[in-house]
Design a protein around this motif. Sequence first.
Motif, PDB file in Angstrom:
ATOM      1  N   VAL A 197      11.568   3.527   1.805  1.00  0.00           N
ATOM      2  CA  VAL A 197      12.641   3.856   0.865  1.00  0.00           C
ATOM      3  C   VAL A 197      12.130   4.197  -0.528  1.00  0.00           C
ATOM      4  CG1 VAL A 197      14.338   2.464   2.080  1.00  0.00           C
ATOM      5  CG2 VAL A 197      12.933   1.408   0.325  1.00  0.00           C
ATOM      6  N   ASN A 198      10.839   4.135  -0.767  1.00  0.00           N
ATOM      7  CA  ASN A 198      10.290   4.503  -2.075  1.00  0.00           C
ATOM      8  C   ASN A 198      10.199   6.015  -2.179  1.00  0.00           C
ATOM      9  OD1 ASN A 198       8.401   4.267  -0.011  1.00  0.00           O
ATOM     10  ND2 ASN A 198       6.690   4.149  -1.431  1.00  0.00           N
ATOM     11  N   VAL A 199      11.374   6.642  -2.385  1.00  0.00           N
ATOM     12  CA  VAL A 199      11.467   8.101  -2.352  1.00  0.00           C
ATOM     13  C   VAL A 199      10.659   8.736  -3.479  1.00  0.00           C
ATOM     14  CG1 VAL A 199      13.094  10.041  -2.334  1.00  0.00           C
ATOM     15  CG2 VAL A 199      13.747   7.850  -1.328  1.00  0.00           C
ATOM     16  N   THR A 200      10.522   8.051  -4.606  1.00  0.00           N
ATOM     17  CA  THR A 200       9.792   8.633  -5.732  1.00  0.00           C
ATOM     18  C   THR A 200       8.308   8.807  -5.440  1.00  0.00           C
ATOM     19  OG1 THR A 200       9.604   6.397  -6.647  1.00  0.00           O
ATOM     20  CG2 THR A 200      11.392   7.775  -7.459  1.00  0.00           C
ATOM     21  N   ASP A 201       7.786   8.095  -4.447  1.00  0.00           N
ATOM     22  CA  ASP A 201       6.374   8.238  -4.084  1.00  0.00           C
ATOM     23  C   ASP A 201       6.139   9.302  -3.025  1.00  0.00           C
ATOM     24  OD1 ASP A 201       5.888   6.195  -5.821  1.00  0.00           O
ATOM     25  OD2 ASP A 201       5.809   4.638  -4.292  1.00  0.00           O
ATOM     26  N   HIS A 202       7.205   9.827  -2.440  1.00  0.00           N
ATOM     27  CA  HIS A 202       7.036  10.759  -1.323  1.00  0.00           C
ATOM     28  C   HIS A 202       6.397  12.075  -1.760  1.00  0.00           C
ATOM     29  CE1 HIS A 202      10.383   8.663   1.251  1.00  0.00           C
ATOM     30  NE2 HIS A 202       9.385   7.858   0.910  1.00  0.00           N
ATOM     31  N   ASP A 203       6.676  12.530  -2.982  1.00  0.00           N
ATOM     32  CA  ASP A 203       6.117  13.802  -3.432  1.00  0.00           C
ATOM     33  C   ASP A 203       4.594  13.766  -3.461  1.00  0.00           C
ATOM     34  OD1 ASP A 203       8.599  14.931  -3.681  1.00  0.00           O
ATOM     35  OD2 ASP A 203       8.815  14.428  -5.805  1.00  0.00           O
ATOM     36  N   VAL A 204       4.042  12.638  -3.892  1.00  0.00           N
ATOM     37  CA  VAL A 204       2.586  12.511  -3.935  1.00  0.00           C
ATOM     38  C   VAL A 204       2.009  12.565  -2.527  1.00  0.00           C
ATOM     39  CG1 VAL A 204       0.673  11.033  -4.667  1.00  0.00           C
ATOM     40  CG2 VAL A 204       2.754  11.151  -6.036  1.00  0.00           C
ATOM     41  N   ILE A 205       2.669  11.896  -1.585  1.00  0.00           N
ATOM     42  CA  ILE A 205       2.191  11.898  -0.199  1.00  0.00           C
ATOM     43  C   ILE A 205       2.285  13.288   0.398  1.00  0.00           C
ATOM     44  CG2 ILE A 205       2.582  10.928   2.100  1.00  0.00           C
ATOM     45  CD1 ILE A 205       3.600   8.404   0.790  1.00  0.00           C
ATOM     46  N   PHE A 206       3.387  13.994   0.147  1.00  0.00           N
ATOM     47  CA  PHE A 206       3.557  15.336   0.720  1.00  0.00           C
ATOM     48  C   PHE A 206       2.571  16.331   0.110  1.00  0.00           C
ATOM     49  CE2 PHE A 206       8.024  13.974   1.857  1.00  0.00           C
ATOM     50  CZ  PHE A 206       7.783  13.992   3.216  1.00  0.00           C
ATOM     51  N   ARG A 207       2.261  16.192  -1.169  1.00  0.00           N
ATOM     52  CA  ARG A 207       1.265  17.087  -1.762  1.00  0.00           C
ATOM     53  C   ARG A 207      -0.107  16.867  -1.130  1.00  0.00           C
ATOM     54  NH1 ARG A 207       3.905  16.114  -6.835  1.00  0.00           N
ATOM     55  NH2 ARG A 207       2.405  14.463  -7.293  1.00  0.00           N
ATOM     56  N   SER A 208      -0.477  15.604  -0.954  1.00  0.00           N
ATOM     57  CA  SER A 208      -1.766  15.325  -0.317  1.00  0.00           C
ATOM     58  C   SER A 208      -1.774  15.796   1.135  1.00  0.00           C
ATOM     59  CB  SER A 208      -2.064  13.822  -0.389  1.00  0.00           C
ATOM     60  OG  SER A 208      -2.075  13.366  -1.714  1.00  0.00           O
ATOM     61  N   LEU A 209      -0.641  15.601   1.826  1.00  0.00           N
ATOM     62  CA  LEU A 209      -0.557  16.041   3.217  1.00  0.00           C
ATOM     63  C   LEU A 209      -0.656  17.548   3.327  1.00  0.00           C
ATOM     64  CD1 LEU A 209      -0.033  15.468   6.217  1.00  0.00           C
ATOM     65  CD2 LEU A 209       2.430  15.469   5.705  1.00  0.00           C
ATOM     66  N   THR A 210       0.013  18.280   2.439  1.00  0.00           N
ATOM     67  CA  THR A 210      -0.053  19.740   2.457  1.00  0.00           C
ATOM     68  C   THR A 210      -1.478  20.228   2.227  1.00  0.00           C
ATOM     69  OG1 THR A 210       2.217  19.868   1.633  1.00  0.00           O
ATOM     70  CG2 THR A 210       0.845  21.824   1.385  1.00  0.00           C
ATOM     71  N   GLU A 211      -2.162  19.623   1.285  1.00  0.00           N
ATOM     72  CA  GLU A 211      -3.547  20.021   1.021  1.00  0.00           C
ATOM     73  C   GLU A 211      -4.446  19.719   2.216  1.00  0.00           C
ATOM     74  OE1 GLU A 211      -7.048  19.121  -2.300  1.00  0.00           O
ATOM     75  OE2 GLU A 211      -5.065  18.199  -2.463  1.00  0.00           O
ATOM     76  N   THR A 212      -4.235  18.572   2.855  1.00  0.00           N
ATOM     77  CA  THR A 212      -5.049  18.210   4.018  1.00  0.00           C
ATOM     78  C   THR A 212      -4.818  19.176   5.174  1.00  0.00           C
ATOM     79  OG1 THR A 212      -4.962  15.883   3.366  1.00  0.00           O
ATOM     80  CG2 THR A 212      -5.591  16.355   5.633  1.00  0.00           C
ATOM     81  N   LEU A 213      -3.557  19.513   5.433  1.00  0.00           N
ATOM     82  CA  LEU A 213      -3.255  20.429   6.540  1.00  0.00           C
ATOM     83  C   LEU A 213      -3.793  21.828   6.275  1.00  0.00           C
ATOM     84  CD1 LEU A 213       0.411  19.373   7.436  1.00  0.00           C
ATOM     85  CD2 LEU A 213      -1.720  18.696   8.546  1.00  0.00           C
ATOM     86  N   GLN A 214      -3.693  22.282   5.027  1.00  0.00           N
ATOM     87  CA  GLN A 214      -4.208  23.607   4.711  1.00  0.00           C
ATOM     88  C   GLN A 214      -5.730  23.666   4.815  1.00  0.00           C
ATOM     89  OE1 GLN A 214      -2.594  24.419   0.840  1.00  0.00           O
ATOM     90  NE2 GLN A 214      -0.703  25.293   1.651  1.00  0.00           N
ATOM     91  N   ASN A 215      -6.393  22.545   4.584  1.00  0.00           N
ATOM     92  CA  ASN A 215      -7.855  22.523   4.659  1.00  0.00           C
ATOM     93  C   ASN A 215      -8.373  22.369   6.085  1.00  0.00           C
ATOM     94  OD1 ASN A 215      -7.964  22.748   1.895  1.00  0.00           O
ATOM     95  ND2 ASN A 215      -8.198  20.555   1.545  1.00  0.00           N
TER      96      ASN A 215
END
Length: 814
Positions: free
Chosen positions: A212-230
Amino acid sequence: MESPPRLKHEEREMRRQEAPSAREGLPTPQLREEAEPAWAAPSGPGSRRLAARSGQYLTGDRPTKAARHASLSRTPRLRAGSRRCFRKGARKCTVRRHTGPRTMATSSVSKGCFVFKPDFKKRKICVPIEDYFNNEELDSEDSKLRFETYRLLWQRMKSETEQLQQELNENLFDNLVDFLQKSHSEFQKNSRNWVSQMKLREIPTAALILGVNVTDHDVIFRSLTETLQNSVTPYVVSLEAKDCPDVKHFLQKFTSQLMDCCVDGNSKEVKSDKTPKKTNYSMDSLSSWYSTVTQKTGPKMTSKKRTASSHWQSPPVVLILKSMESFSTKVLQDFITISSEHLHEFPLILIFGIATSPVIIHRLLPHSVSSLLCIELFQSLSCKEHLTVVLDKLLLTPQLPFKLSKKALQVLTNIFLYHDFSIQNFIKGIKLSLLEHFYSQPLSVLCCDLAAAKKRINVFSVNQCENIRRLPSFRRYVENQPLEKQVALLTNETFLKEKTQSLLEELHVYHINYFLVLRCLHNFTSSLPKYPLGRQIRELYCTCLEKKIWDSEEYTSALQLLRMLAKDELMSILQQCIEVLNSSTENQLGNTTQKIKDFLTQFQNLDADSKEEEDACGSQPKALQKTDLYHLQKSLLEMKELRRTKKPTKFELLRENVINFIDNLVRDYLLPPESQPLHEVVYFSAANTLREHLNAAPRLALHTALNNPYYYLKNEALRSEEGCIPNTAPDICVAYKLHLECSRLINLVDWAEAFATVVTAAEKMDADSTVSEEMSEVIHARFIRAVSELELLGFIKPTKQKTDHVARLTWGGC
């Protein structure tokens, strides 16, 4: 403003009877100033309206009526409908009459009104943090050094947290990458059997449970996007519910972001086959675009970052839906149904960001739609575990000198546990504490590494030495010293500096021993029944910060439970303590590690007899026969006496020695930080400041502003005694204080009369005068505005229970 009827009639007649020669006689815009004589100043109301409409205020000879109307017919005008469009569509546009030199933006047949959109790229006025340290109120000779120390320390803490979050998410991201690669390999095989064809209709879906810590999700999604693109695919798109109200906007946003993705991360080439603005966004167009792009760029997949997926000619398209609960049910159903039909030519993989529970997938999607998804669950680290790791990395370590007091740490943890569960907000709270500490504490310049602090002490000025003497902890230390040392500490600057260096070194050693013993105690108490000292180490840490822990009842009950542990449990705990002590590079506990190893060896070397005695001691007594209450009590008392007189076994003696040894460690090294001299240098204790900045109370602030406007406006005319209504207060304050005197339902007529009485007293009007009658409408309008503002703020609401009444909503209202 519309034209008069006479001008409308003349304009229609001239348009109907207008000759081509009149049109040909008009000058071009470039030669207007030379070919057209200046007009004389218009006279009469009709002429003034005509000049105002055409935007021309010139002097000279008046043209003929036919030429004037011909010019008017070709002049760009703002009709009534167009003015309404401007009011609706361009709320922040500026409409002004152009009177200066002509440019491309203001080029027209005649001068008139032009619409200029505001520049949205305005720089926000932001005061650098460094300026706060250089103001006159701070008045410190080392303000720049304090700011530099703060900046360097925060950079260390920030890098620690970023590395920590990367390590925590590494396992989760690796599992996601494996799932995506495995799912896409089925698409690459192009098998034609029935099972494969059925699987090709199922969209691979990763349900990512983030909490439920929605404010932290953006950081996780940015890291996930970078990992998937790499590592997997360059085609990674993230969508939010606010951008996708319907399927049309969903596909439009999806297509635009997908086409912006670069094929090769190194070249950063943007594709030339961009769709025009008026494109029919559909899955058919996406599929054709994907096939075209992959055929062109398939052989160029040579990026070093995507070594795992470089052999794929057609990489998958990953769509991340942030906060799936916020999306419309119909939008999700339509998109999934359409995508499943094109999955054989458009390899789509979905990632659902879920904050609540995976059950939400089946609540949003019916079985006919959810059956088109091949779902696999992925669970991220819980918020509380994440908090424990962050505290362990930032605060429970002697490597970083900055520390929080018990109350300050309690404020941050309460906001975390009872408000948002946000790790990012918790870290921001630590940053605010660090900034406040360096801003408000003059001696915070010593909150750095021990070697640097000793060097800074050597160059301390007289004022800085006086700041040391003013510290409460240093005063207590001086009072406990002999008389000669007291005089030297208060008069001799050199002796004071040397003593301060030794005290700082003792404080550093205190922290090293403190955290080692704290972890050992936590290993003993974290598995006890009912957790008397807390289950998390932060709970134990807060208790130790507040007082001497051995004086608490919880500590006494924990020792009693420890004296009942079995041998296997004790040996496991002792092994964990040895690992904790060995992990420290600066072990100042002497031979503590060796003593614990000796205890562990003695437990392992207990002979068979002691084992039998231990088993006999730990075995349950024989079952009591059926008897009455009197004989039962008598038997229990006899068993109790036998236990008292029974000789303890070797295991019990050894267990008692271990518990006593841990108790002595706690009493020697877990002293509260307030007992240490110069603890104010590294500990931040202004919990009220944190509470004011981070845990705001808007309802209390509104009540204070409306009930006592002087508190914020600082206007002497607004000062009033408690319970009085100042007649110089703003209208909303007068209406608010009057409504506090009413019951649950407020009569608007009585409220308006009371408001008018207060306002007229402020303006000193005479009730019988003509001016007061003229101003009554103004006062009535002011009252309506004040009531509307109170309704907007949520203090009142309309009601149908009584005519001309409103209902209170706060402070006694329902």
